[in-house]
Design a protein around this motif. Structure first.
Motif, PDB file in Angstrom:
ATOM      1  N   LYS A 267       0.823  -1.209   0.000  1.00  0.00           N
ATOM      2  CA  LYS A 267       0.000   0.000   0.000  1.00  0.00           C
ATOM      3  C   LYS A 267       0.860   1.264   0.000  1.00  0.00           C
ATOM      4  N   GLU A 268       1.995   1.239   0.693  1.00  0.00           N
ATOM      5  CA  GLU A 268       2.862   2.405   0.760  1.00  0.00           C
ATOM      6  C   GLU A 268       3.626   2.651  -0.541  1.00  0.00           C
ATOM      7  N   TRP A 269       3.547   1.743  -1.514  1.00  0.00           N
ATOM      8  CA  TRP A 269       4.264   1.907  -2.775  1.00  0.00           C
ATOM      9  C   TRP A 269       3.442   2.687  -3.796  1.00  0.00           C
ATOM     10  N   LYS A 270       2.239   3.089  -3.420  1.00  0.00           N
ATOM     11  CA  LYS A 270       1.291   3.629  -4.389  1.00  0.00           C
ATOM     12  C   LYS A 270       1.819   4.787  -5.249  1.00  0.00           C
ATOM     13  N   PRO A 271       2.607   5.696  -4.775  1.00  0.00           N
ATOM     14  CA  PRO A 271       3.072   6.750  -5.700  1.00  0.00           C
ATOM     15  C   PRO A 271       3.899   6.224  -6.868  1.00  0.00           C
ATOM     16  N   ALA A 272       4.474   5.027  -6.681  1.00  0.00           N
ATOM     17  CA  ALA A 272       5.297   4.462  -7.753  1.00  0.00           C
ATOM     18  C   ALA A 272       4.564   3.398  -8.533  1.00  0.00           C
ATOM     19  N   VAL A 273       3.709   2.611  -7.877  1.00  0.00           N
ATOM     20  CA  VAL A 273       3.022   1.522  -8.557  1.00  0.00           C
ATOM     21  C   VAL A 273       1.635   1.360  -7.947  1.00  0.00           C
ATOM     22  N   ASP A 274       0.655   1.116  -8.829  1.00  0.00           N
ATOM     23  CA  ASP A 274      -0.726   0.878  -8.404  1.00  0.00           C
ATOM     24  C   ASP A 274      -1.160  -0.516  -8.831  1.00  0.00           C
ATOM     25  N   LEU A 275      -2.160  -1.040  -8.132  1.00  0.00           N
ATOM     26  CA  LEU A 275      -2.778  -2.310  -8.507  1.00  0.00           C
ATOM     27  C   LEU A 275      -4.183  -2.040  -9.022  1.00  0.00           C
ATOM     28  N   ALA A 276      -4.549  -2.741 -10.099  1.00  0.00           N
ATOM     29  CA  ALA A 276      -5.874  -2.589 -10.684  1.00  0.00           C
ATOM     30  C   ALA A 276      -6.389  -3.959 -11.107  1.00  0.00           C
ATOM     31  N   ALA A 277      -7.688  -4.032 -11.391  1.00  0.00           N
ATOM     32  CA  ALA A 277      -8.314  -5.281 -11.818  1.00  0.00           C
ATOM     33  C   ALA A 277      -9.543  -4.951 -12.640  1.00  0.00           C
ATOM     34  N   ILE A 278      -9.885  -5.869 -13.561  1.00  0.00           N
ATOM     35  CA  ILE A 278     -11.068  -5.691 -14.385  1.00  0.00           C
ATOM     36  C   ILE A 278     -11.704  -7.058 -14.616  1.00  0.00           C
ATOM     37  N   ASP A 279     -13.038  -7.107 -14.494  1.00  0.00           N
ATOM     38  CA  ASP A 279     -13.791  -8.343 -14.674  1.00  0.00           C
ATOM     39  C   ASP A 279     -14.182  -8.471 -16.142  1.00  0.00           C
ATOM     40  N   CYS A 280     -13.508  -9.365 -16.847  1.00  0.00           N
ATOM     41  CA  CYS A 280     -13.780  -9.544 -18.269  1.00  0.00           C
ATOM     42  C   CYS A 280     -15.071 -10.312 -18.521  1.00  0.00           C
ATOM     43  N   ALA A 281     -15.638 -10.932 -17.485  1.00  0.00           N
ATOM     44  CA  ALA A 281     -16.901 -11.638 -17.667  1.00  0.00           C
ATOM     45  C   ALA A 281     -18.075 -10.681 -17.757  1.00  0.00           C
ATOM     46  N   ALA A 282     -17.902  -9.460 -17.258  1.00  0.00           N
ATOM     47  CA  ALA A 282     -18.972  -8.469 -17.349  1.00  0.00           C
ATOM     48  C   ALA A 282     -19.102  -8.010 -18.794  1.00  0.00           C
TER      49      ALA A 282
END
Length: 816
Positions: A108-123
């Motif tokens: 969580k503290e790495w957020k200024p350098a790297v973010d996590l994302a996700a997307i549901d392809c079944a939708a």
């Protein structure tokens, strides 16, 4: 297809062997992951509709991609982004989702350098997005470097590890190999030399330089660098064990180890319980002067005292205070629940469970426990589908005045006080309250492990003021609360979710700089609670954590400092109750007066008591009386307003059996005549006589009015005395003169005598027969009776003559 699946299984086995050779013990974890994936796959095949659910929410600190925001997140972003493309029906995706969520919390503290994302392809709405990024299988993880172009489809991470540490190391490798330009917030991850260290403070304005001495294949230094990314006044660099000049200069003998370097060529070793990433990060974040970027530095206690409205209360951070618990109850029941005027349905059930748990497990003072017991008994007896908060408030305020029963109404925050009025307080109190309740349930060996958690979940869902907080808590509960099967696991579940919330809120605007959101308890508070796995990752010792929680929240260790005395609270409650009763009586009296005034305006005639008939023409007499009083003037009113007299016999109170209270007796009524209002004890003879003899006495009334104006003194007041008795035949009414002053009494007696003599002469010839015929009658009534009597006599005489004449005619016809 068989060969293909076999080759894929062979590759998977090879990856498993490589992973096991790299990290000891990961083979068993991988087997558990495969088993869980198989289970989820079977469930998804058997129950496809149930499996079609969103795997991630905003509570997981993962960016949820949609067609609307995908470009803004992935294209030309200043941070690198790791994206998981998944299908909600995919068993492997479901099995991997807890790992991905844990990874989001871990970095969580790495957020200024790297973010996590996700997307549901079944939708259905996301299918075109997934196709545009060439997604053909699930789950797929791609790395999007900073400042990616619109046509970029990302870098696929093939064979990504299924554990948090492996994913974390993979992300670090991607950041180190990042092409220019890299994320601006990402500090240098490569090792430093002695020359760079010697000149470091010439080019950097920081208070500390933390150097992590480690081996070349260690990731601890780079992880700590990213962990301190969001903090100011400190910089972290990694130094390899091959940098002999620095190793010799500082006398480093252990790898890994951490040393603090200060301006002026001074250094010291950072003392931690375990030489590992988590312990380094926590110790460095807590150094004096190290603050989170964008946050104000901690406020000294003396400045807090001067800035806050309430005085600062010194307290121990290792103890719980009853003042916080009672303040939480007050705010919960009198503020949050009070926002619902009518409580029904699910909310009523939630309130009943909440109060029942409080009455059962709250370790409060006797008066508070009596109130909670009373409230619980009242709620459980409510069989309707809804209750009003007003009725519930009567119980909270102890309107029945049960002895030794009260809930303090003031808020006195001690362990939950913040450096500013908008920090901590009630949210801190809610967590503390439910921690105490879970530990108390464990102490009393409660048989229902979910009782306290269910009450907390329902209360927060129904009443907690922060609706986003309630939604996040519900997401956590829905995800894992069913795993709780013992009372001790309930204690640990609530503690772990509290730490998860702390992780999510760390660095938020709601974080108090004096009380940063940390993973609690810290190593300083409970060193035995922290340990590491074989691969060096931090791990909680659940047994030690449970013992610490039992000790920390045990009711015998709750401090009673800053509590208001019970007798003072009870006295205030009684005073409030008396004031409320007086206010209620005053309101009822005002409403009664207003109602009487309204009734008088709408219906000028007063109502008769039971057994009496309403006389016709009384309204006309009332209007005539009012007109006469206006014509005579205000002299009599002034006289009555300035003096008092003894009440007449009919003004004494009598018991009204029907109403059950005392009321004033009504004055007697006379046919055709209405007495003055009941509140007047003195009868104005001038007004009375003028009412019944207006035709003959009008000139004399004017003379008396002129006389009063000349004399400049109030006119005499008369009771219904002997003079009136002589004129109208009323027996037993005496003059009112007991309360007059001596000087005025003489003048008024003279005027009374003159008036009595005048009317005596006027009525002298008719006194005897009027006294017999006019008892209770006015002159008008007598005149009407005489006229009617005369007319009836004439009518009878006419009929007599008519029939006598007819009889004579008939006799004449009969004669031969």
């Amino acid at each position: 297809m068989v060969n293909g699946s076999g080759s894929s299984q062979g590759k998977m086995a090879q990856r498993c062997r490589r992973t096991t050779s790299r990290f000891t013990g990961e083979k068993q974890m991988h087997r558990r992951t495969i088993t869980a994936s198989a289970v989820w796959l079977c469930l998804s095949l058997l129950f496809p509709l149930a499996a079609e659910a969103v795997l991630y929410t905003a509570s997981d600190q993962i960016i949820l991609l949609t067609p609307e925001n995908v470009d803004s997140v992935l294209v030309n972003s200043s941070a690198a982004v790791v994206v998981e493309f998944y299908a909600s029906w995919c068993g492997h995706c479901i099995a991997f989702s807890p790992v991905y969520k844990k990874l989001a919390r871990n970095i969580k503290e790495w957020k200024p350098a790297v973010d996590l994302a996700a997307i549901d392809c079944a939708a259905e709405a996301n299918r075109k997005v997934c196709m545009s990024y060439s997604i053909r299988g699930y789950p797929t993880i791609k790395f999007f470097p900073a400042y990616s172009k619109p046509e970029s489809t990302g870098e696929s991470i093939t064979g990504f590890p299924r554990d948090v540490q492996g994913l974390r190391h993979t992300i670090i490798d991607k950041l180190e190999n990042h092409k220019e330009p890299g994320p601006p917030a990402c500090p240098p991850l490569e090792p430093v030399s002695q020359a760079e260290v010697d000149s470091f403070f010439e080019t950097n304005n920081v208070q500390y330089l933390a150097m992590i001495f480690e081996e070349a294949n260690s990731f601890i230094g780079r992880e700590v660098i990213l962990d301190l990314l969001q903090f100011e006044n400190i910089a972290v660099r990694r130094v390899l064990n091959t940098e002999e000049s620095l190793v010799t200069k500082l006398g480093v003998t252990e790898f890994p180890s951490c040393y603090l370097y200060y301006p002026g060529n001074n250094f010291t070793r950072l003392i931690v319980n375990i030489e590992a990433r988590t312990f380094y990060s926590f110790a460095l974040q807590g150094l004096p002067g190290v603050v989170r970027s964008g946050k104000t530095p901690p406020v000294p206690p003396d400045v807090i005292t001067n800035n806050t409205k309430e005085p600062w209360r010194p307290f121990s951070s290792s103890r719980v205070y009853m003042a916080d618990l009672e303040s939480t109850l007050h705010y919960s029941l009198r503020v949050e629940v009070a926002a619902h005027t009518v409580i029904k349905g699910e909310k009523l059930i939630s309130l009943k469970k909440y109060i029942a748990v409080l009455a059962k497990h709250f370790p409060g003072r006797t008066m508070v426990m009596n109130l909670l017991t009373s409230a619980n008994s009242w709620l459980q007896n409510q069989t309707g589908e809804e209750i009003s908060y007003e009725a519930f408030q009567e119980i909270l305020d102890n309107s029945g005045q049960s002895p030794d029963t009260a809930l303090p109404e003031a808020e006195t925050w001690v362990g939950c006080q913040g450096s500013q009025p908008h920090f901590r307080r009630y949210p801190c109190g809610v967590w503390t309250l439910f921690h105490v309740l879970t530990v108390q349930a464990l102490t009393t060996r409660d048989t229902d492990p979910k009782e306290v958690l269910s009450a907390m979940r329902n209360y927060i869902h129904s009443f907690f003021g922060c609706r986003y907080c309630a939604e996040h808590f519900e997401n956590m509960a829905r995800e894992s609360v069913e795993e709780v099967n013992t009372v001790s696991s309930a204690v640990l579940w609530l503690w772990s979710r509290h730490n998860r919330v702390n992780n999510r809120l760390a660095g938020a605007l709601s974080e108090d700089p004096n009380f940063p959101k940390i993973q609690w308890p810290s190593p300083e508070m409970c060193s035995a609670c922290h340990t590491v796995t074989q691969n060096g990752d931090h791990k909680w010792n659940d047994n030690q954590v449970l013992l610490y929680l039992q000790s920390y929240f045990f009711f015998d260790k709750i401090l009673s400092d800053y509590l208001e005395n019970e007798q003072q609270i009870l006295a205030k409650q009684r005073e409030k109750h008396v004031s409320k009763q007086l206010a209620l009586e005053a309101q009822k009296h005002f409403q009664r007066k207003a109602r009487e005034a309204s009734d008088f305006m709408m219906h000028p005639l007063p109502t008769q008591s039971a057994g009496q008939e309403e006389e016709e023409g009384e309204e006309a007499q009332d209007e005539a009386l009012a007109d006469e009083e206006e014509e005579i003037g205000d002299g009599a009113a002034d006289e009555i307003g300035g003096k008092t007299s003894e009440p007449t016999p009919w003004a004494k109170p009598e018991m009204d059996v029907g109403q059950g209270h005392w009321r004033a007796q009504r004055k007697p009524r006379f046919v055709g005549m209405r007495m003055r209002a009941e509140q007047e004890d003195i009868v104005d003879l001038d007004s009375f006589v003028s009412q019944h003899y207006r035709a003959k006495a009008s000139n004399r009334v004017k003379q008396r009015t002129l006389q009063r104006k000349e004399e400049q003194e109030p006119r005499p007041m008369f009771g219904l005395g002997m003079e009136l008795d002589a004129g109208l035949g009323m027996v037993g009414l005496q003059p009112v003169e007991a309360d007059f002053e001596l000087g005025e009494q003489t003048k008024r007696l003279r005027k009374r005598e003159l008036t009595g003599q005048y009317y005596g002469e006027e009525l002298g010839n008719r006194r005897r027969w009027m006294s017999v015929l006019s008892i209770g009658f006015s002159k008008v009534d007598i005149s009407l009776c005489v006229i009617l009597y005369f007319l009836s006599s004439m009518c009878l005489l006419a009929m007599y003559l008519f029939f006598k004449n007819r009889l004579k005619i008939r006799r004449a016809k009969v004669l031969p």
